[in-house]
Design a protein around this motif. Structure first.
Motif, PDB file in Angstrom:
ATOM      1  N   GLY A  89      27.411  53.464  17.339  1.00 15.22           N
ATOM      2  CA  GLY A  89      27.756  52.247  18.088  1.00 15.22           C
ATOM      3  C   GLY A  89      29.171  52.336  18.614  1.00 15.22           C
ATOM      4  O   GLY A  89      30.028  52.998  18.011  1.00 15.22           O
ATOM      5  N   ILE A  90      29.401  51.688  19.746  1.00 17.34           N
ATOM      6  CA  ILE A  90      30.752  51.711  20.341  1.00 17.34           C
ATOM      7  C   ILE A  90      31.086  50.343  20.917  1.00 17.34           C
ATOM      8  O   ILE A  90      30.198  49.630  21.398  1.00 17.34           O
ATOM      9  N   GLY A  91      32.366  49.969  20.849  1.00 17.84           N
ATOM     10  CA  GLY A  91      32.801  48.694  21.426  1.00 17.84           C
ATOM     11  C   GLY A  91      34.276  48.734  21.748  1.00 17.84           C
ATOM     12  O   GLY A  91      34.986  49.640  21.302  1.00 17.84           O
ATOM     13  N   ALA A  92      34.719  47.790  22.543  1.00 16.38           N
ATOM     14  CA  ALA A  92      36.154  47.718  22.869  1.00 16.38           C
ATOM     15  C   ALA A  92      36.507  46.269  23.161  1.00 16.38           C
ATOM     16  O   ALA A  92      35.632  45.443  23.431  1.00 16.38           O
ATOM     17  N   TYR A  93      37.782  46.003  23.089  1.00 24.16           N
ATOM     18  CA  TYR A  93      38.274  44.662  23.444  1.00 24.16           C
ATOM     19  C   TYR A  93      39.687  44.803  23.999  1.00 24.16           C
ATOM     20  O   TYR A  93      40.511  45.520  23.434  1.00 24.16           O
ATOM     21  N   VAL A  94      39.923  44.126  25.123  1.00 19.40           N
ATOM     22  CA  VAL A  94      41.300  44.078  25.656  1.00 19.40           C
ATOM     23  C   VAL A  94      41.667  42.616  25.898  1.00 19.40           C
ATOM     24  O   VAL A  94      40.801  41.802  26.243  1.00 19.40           O
ATOM     25  N   PRO A  95      42.936  42.261  25.727  1.00 18.94           N
ATOM     26  CA  PRO A  95      43.350  40.885  26.008  1.00 18.94           C
ATOM     27  C   PRO A  95      43.066  40.532  27.476  1.00 18.94           C
ATOM     28  O   PRO A  95      43.087  41.413  28.335  1.00 18.94           O
ATOM     29  N   SER A  96      42.823  39.249  27.738  1.00 18.35           N
ATOM     30  CA  SER A  96      42.448  38.863  29.112  1.00 18.35           C
ATOM     31  C   SER A  96      43.642  38.825  30.066  1.00 18.35           C
ATOM     32  O   SER A  96      43.473  38.894  31.278  1.00 18.35           O
ATOM     33  N   ASN A  97      44.859  38.763  29.521  1.00 13.39           N
ATOM     34  CA  ASN A  97      46.051  38.617  30.372  1.00 13.39           C
ATOM     35  C   ASN A  97      46.381  39.912  31.126  1.00 13.39           C
ATOM     36  O   ASN A  97      46.732  40.927  30.523  1.00 13.39           O
ATOM     37  N   ILE A  98      46.263  39.862  32.464  1.00 14.45           N
ATOM     38  CA  ILE A  98      46.532  41.046  33.287  1.00 14.45           C
ATOM     39  C   ILE A  98      47.965  40.976  33.816  1.00 14.45           C
ATOM     40  O   ILE A  98      48.375  39.958  34.387  1.00 14.45           O
ATOM     41  N   VAL A  99      48.715  42.067  33.624  1.00 14.89           N
ATOM     42  CA  VAL A  99      50.077  42.154  34.163  1.00 14.89           C
ATOM     43  C   VAL A  99      50.082  43.282  35.198  1.00 14.89           C
ATOM     44  O   VAL A  99      49.834  44.446  34.872  1.00 14.89           O
ATOM     45  N   THR A 100      50.319  42.916  36.440  1.00 16.65           N
ATOM     46  CA  THR A 100      50.274  43.900  37.530  1.00 16.65           C
ATOM     47  C   THR A 100      51.641  44.558  37.708  1.00 16.65           C
ATOM     48  O   THR A 100      52.659  44.082  37.178  1.00 16.65           O
ATOM     49  N   ASN A 101      51.654  45.616  38.510  1.00 21.55           N
ATOM     50  CA  ASN A 101      52.935  46.264  38.844  1.00 21.55           C
ATOM     51  C   ASN A 101      53.856  45.278  39.568  1.00 21.55           C
ATOM     52  O   ASN A 101      55.068  45.278  39.359  1.00 21.55           O
ATOM     53  N   GLU A 102      53.251  44.437  40.399  1.00 20.36           N
ATOM     54  CA  GLU A 102      54.032  43.405  41.101  1.00 20.36           C
ATOM     55  C   GLU A 102      54.712  42.481  40.093  1.00 20.36           C
ATOM     56  O   GLU A 102      55.885  42.143  40.242  1.00 20.36           O
ATOM     57  N   ASP A 103      53.949  42.086  39.067  1.00 19.70           N
ATOM     58  CA  ASP A 103      54.522  41.201  38.025  1.00 19.70           C
ATOM     59  C   ASP A 103      55.734  41.863  37.370  1.00 19.70           C
ATOM     60  O   ASP A 103      56.751  41.226  37.119  1.00 19.70           O
ATOM     61  N   LEU A 104      55.611  43.179  37.096  1.00 18.44           N
ATOM     62  CA  LEU A 104      56.712  43.882  36.417  1.00 18.44           C
ATOM     63  C   LEU A 104      57.929  44.007  37.323  1.00 18.44           C
ATOM     64  O   LEU A 104      59.064  44.004  36.845  1.00 18.44           O
ATOM     65  N   SER A 105      57.681  44.110  38.630  1.00 16.68           N
ATOM     66  CA  SER A 105      58.830  44.263  39.530  1.00 16.68           C
ATOM     67  C   SER A 105      59.657  42.981  39.585  1.00 16.68           C
ATOM     68  O   SER A 105      60.772  42.982  40.114  1.00 16.68           O
ATOM     69  N   ALA A 106      59.120  41.907  39.009  1.00 14.53           N
ATOM     70  CA  ALA A 106      59.914  40.670  38.914  1.00 14.53           C
ATOM     71  C   ALA A 106      60.838  40.690  37.697  1.00 14.53           C
ATOM     72  O   ALA A 106      61.796  39.915  37.628  1.00 14.53           O
TER      73      ALA A 106
END
Ligand code: ACO
Length: 324
Positions: free
Chosen positions: A8-25
């Motif tokens: 069996g296999i599974g994964a989970y990632v947090p829903s909050n997406i941080v884009t490159n644009e966000d980081l450039s701020a």
């Protein structure tokens, strides 16, 4: 001796997406620079979940898909460099959440190779000690050890977790494993654990517990490590590189993967890549990628797949599997 398969296999990632644009701020960078140098477009960053929460969610999905009852898990290994606490281990916290009372649970630290090392350890323990079902998790909240003021590192990493259940079988699943470390180069990638402060210490030593990386050195190591690990895991097996359908590498940087593909003289398409959406999630990146391939229906019975990890330590390793 029985064989070991991924059941069996599974994964989970947090829903909050941080884009490159966000980081450039927040730091002096740009989408163009990050994409060009790394291939990363966005990453998931936790808004409060810790590693054990992420690990538990990935584990629940993997257990459901395996058909194994949680009471029948005899081993839980979590690979992580970002545990919730020094003690207990994340594995014991996951064990509590799952109610998997019969398992031996512990964490390992082999940085971005952690998932590979954990599979190697679990396979050995299953074969030597007769454990029938093991839960292997790679999970990280790297966001808590990132220096968010350092543009050289904060753009690279993300949070997430992936898990597999390994089950005893009469058919082959894990065909071969390989691991190796080079501690002489540990200073290329570090994040300190604790300040030195006790009544007997001559001086209080404040340590930097955020990720510090010599990017060029890691790049050089990583490209050579992928090539060596892929070749080594195929040695003394009936399988050669042409028989391998996919290589699932640790998702650090697209340029590292492209370079390794060239060195191995294999089509880039053989390497599965999803770092554009998740960045480098350290020990979680390989199971997150493998889970995505599973969910897309890419993995067929008898497919030969090489998983290959490399990272802090410095560590590297690989697993050759036949999909069930
Ligand atoms: N935005 C804009 N400019 C930046 C950024 C950024 N985010 N980061 C660094 N720069 C600048 C530097 O300051 C430097 O400027 P200067 O020339 O004025 O001094 C310039 O870009 C070049 O910096 P380098 O570090 O030489 O850039 P390089 O082309 O080597 O790329 C990178 C850096 C992407 C980190 C590269 O070295 C790399 O991929 N290394 C491997 C690292 C990695 O993948 N680590 C994780 C694997 S291991 C593991 O997973 C644990």
């Amino acid at each position: 001796m029985k064989e070991v398969v991924i059941s069996g296999i599974g994964a989970y990632v947090p829903s909050n997406i941080v884009t490159n644009e966000d980081l450039s701020a927040i730091v002096d960078t740009s989408d163009e620079w990050i994409l060009d140098r790394t291939g990363i477009k966005e990453r998931r960053i936790s808004t409060g979940e810790d590693t054990s929460n992420i690990a538990t969610k990935a584990a629940i999905l993997a257990i459901e898909r395996s058909g194994v009852q949680k009471e029948d898990l005899e081993l839980i290994i979590v690979a992580t460099i970002t545990p919730d606490m020094c003690t207990p281990s994340v594995a014991c916290m996951v064990q509590k959440e799952l109610g998997a009372k019969g398992a031996t649970a512990f964490d390992i630290n082999a940085a971005c190779s952690g998932f590979i090392y954990a599979i190697q350890i679990a396979e050995s323990m299953m074969k030597i000690h007769g454990f029938k079902n093991a839960l292997i998790i790679g999970a990280e909240t790297l966001s808590k050890i990132i220096d968010w003021k350092d543009r050289g590192t904060c753009v690279l990493f993300g949070d997430g977790g992936g898990a597999v259940v390994l089950t005893e079988s009469n058919t082959k699943g894990i065909i071969n494993t390989f691991s190796k470390s080079d501690g002489s180069k540990y200073e290329s990638l570090v994040a300190a654990a604790f300040d030195v402060e006790n009544p007997y210490a001559l001086n209080v030593v404040k340590r930097n517990n955020k990720v510090q990386m010599k990017g060029g050195e890691v790049f050089k190591f990583a490209t050579a490590a992928i090539v060596e690990a892929v070749k080594e895991v195929l040695l003394n097996t009936d399988c050669n590189l042409e028989d391998v359908k996919y290589i699932v590498p640790h998702q650090a940087n697209l340029r590292i993967i492209d370079y390794a593909a060239k060195k191995l003289n294999v089509d880039k398409e053989k390497f599965y890549v999803n770092l554009d959406r998740f960045g480098n999630t350290s020990s979680a990146s390989i199971p997150i990628a493998l889970n995505e391939m599973y969910e897309k229906g890419m993995l067929k019975a008898k497919d030969k797949i090489v998983l290959v990890g490399f990272g802090g330590g410095l560590t590297f390793g690989s697993v050759l599997i036949e999909w069930k």
